[in-house]
Motif scaffolding. Structure first.
Motif, PDB file in Angstrom:
ATOM      1  N   ARG A  38       0.989  -1.056  -0.061  1.00 20.29           N
ATOM      2  CA  ARG A  38       0.009  -0.157  -0.180  1.00 20.29           C
ATOM      3  C   ARG A  38       0.916   1.184   0.042  1.00 20.29           C
ATOM      4  NH1 ARG A  38      -3.906  -1.111   3.677  1.00 20.29           N
ATOM      5  NH2 ARG A  38      -3.199  -3.376   3.361  1.00 20.29           N
ATOM      6  N   THR A  40       0.535   4.065   1.862  1.00 21.53           N
ATOM      7  CA  THR A  40       0.791   4.451   3.061  1.00 21.53           C
ATOM      8  C   THR A  40       2.053   3.807   3.681  1.00 21.53           C
ATOM      9  OG1 THR A  40      -0.765   3.090   3.961  1.00 21.53           O
ATOM     10  CG2 THR A  40      -1.451   5.147   3.698  1.00 21.53           C
ATOM     11  N   GLU A  41       2.397   2.703   3.372  1.00 16.71           N
ATOM     12  CA  GLU A  41       3.755   1.753   3.748  1.00 16.71           C
ATOM     13  C   GLU A  41       4.642   2.249   2.909  1.00 16.71           C
ATOM     14  OE1 GLU A  41       5.200  -2.868   4.217  1.00 16.71           O
ATOM     15  OE2 GLU A  41       2.754  -2.451   3.821  1.00 16.71           O
ATOM     16  N   GLU A  62      -6.196   2.970   1.040  1.00 19.24           N
ATOM     17  CA  GLU A  62      -5.932   4.124   1.669  1.00 19.24           C
ATOM     18  C   GLU A  62      -5.302   5.180   1.094  1.00 19.24           C
ATOM     19  OE1 GLU A  62      -3.013   2.513   4.575  1.00 19.24           O
ATOM     20  OE2 GLU A  62      -4.634   0.791   5.279  1.00 19.24           O
ATOM     21  N   MET A  63      -4.171   5.129  -0.051  1.00 16.40           N
ATOM     22  CA  MET A  63      -3.521   5.940  -0.850  1.00 16.40           C
ATOM     23  C   MET A  63      -3.444   5.574  -2.162  1.00 16.40           C
ATOM     24  SD  MET A  63       0.188   7.705  -0.090  1.00 16.40           S
ATOM     25  CE  MET A  63       0.012   8.901   1.093  1.00 16.40           C
ATOM     26  N   LEU A  68       0.535   8.921  -3.924  1.00 16.84           N
ATOM     27  CA  LEU A  68       1.822   8.321  -3.382  1.00 16.84           C
ATOM     28  C   LEU A  68       2.862   9.013  -4.463  1.00 16.84           C
ATOM     29  CD1 LEU A  68       3.568   6.614  -1.965  1.00 16.84           C
ATOM     30  CD2 LEU A  68       3.226   4.942  -3.684  1.00 16.84           C
TER      31      LEU A  68
END
Length: 129
Positions: A38, A40-41, A62-63, A68
């Motif tokens: 993901r 966010t990671e 999430e994103m 990103l």
């Protein structure tokens, strides 16, 4: 293998099978790959480590990949961006919002992916000369 294959790639892909498939192909081609599921990671990795390329799916929870890429441009402006997607409409959005990024549409052959990654690094090398 050429010296260009020492490049580091951050792969953001939420689909586990596709992530493993891409990671294996890029590693086999000689690249150092860090894979996450993901966006966010991926952000803290972009903030703390150097990557030559962000290879990101566009549609993720999430994103998304475009968000990103925008974060990447802020925290790691020298990192090149390439998108992968299975959605034509998303390809158009990516082209509008991240015009410097390459977009590779699914399905694609692994050979095509590796060739596109090599092209990105060749263009980067030519630009620095």
């Amino acid at each position: 293998m050429t010296s260009t294959n020492a490049h580091r790639i951050l792969l953001a892909e939420d689909e586990e099978a596709m992530r493993a498939y891409l990671e294996r192909a890029l590693t086999k081609a000689g690249y150092e790959v860090v894979a996450v599921d993901r966006g966010t990671e991926a952000v803290p990795l972009l903030e703390s480590s150097h990557f030559d390329l962000l290879l990101s799916d566009i549609v993720m929870p999430e994103m998304d990949g475009i968000e990103l890429a925008q974060v990447c441009a802020e925290v790691s402006p020298r990192t090149k961006v390439m998108f992968i997607t299975g959605f034509a409409a998303v390809t158009l959005r990516a082209s509008r919002e991240q015009p410097q990024a390459k977009v590779l549409s699914k399905p694609f052959h692994l050979r095509d992916l590796v060739l596109e990654v090599e092209r990105v690094f060749e263009e980067q090398q030519e630009a620095s000369l």
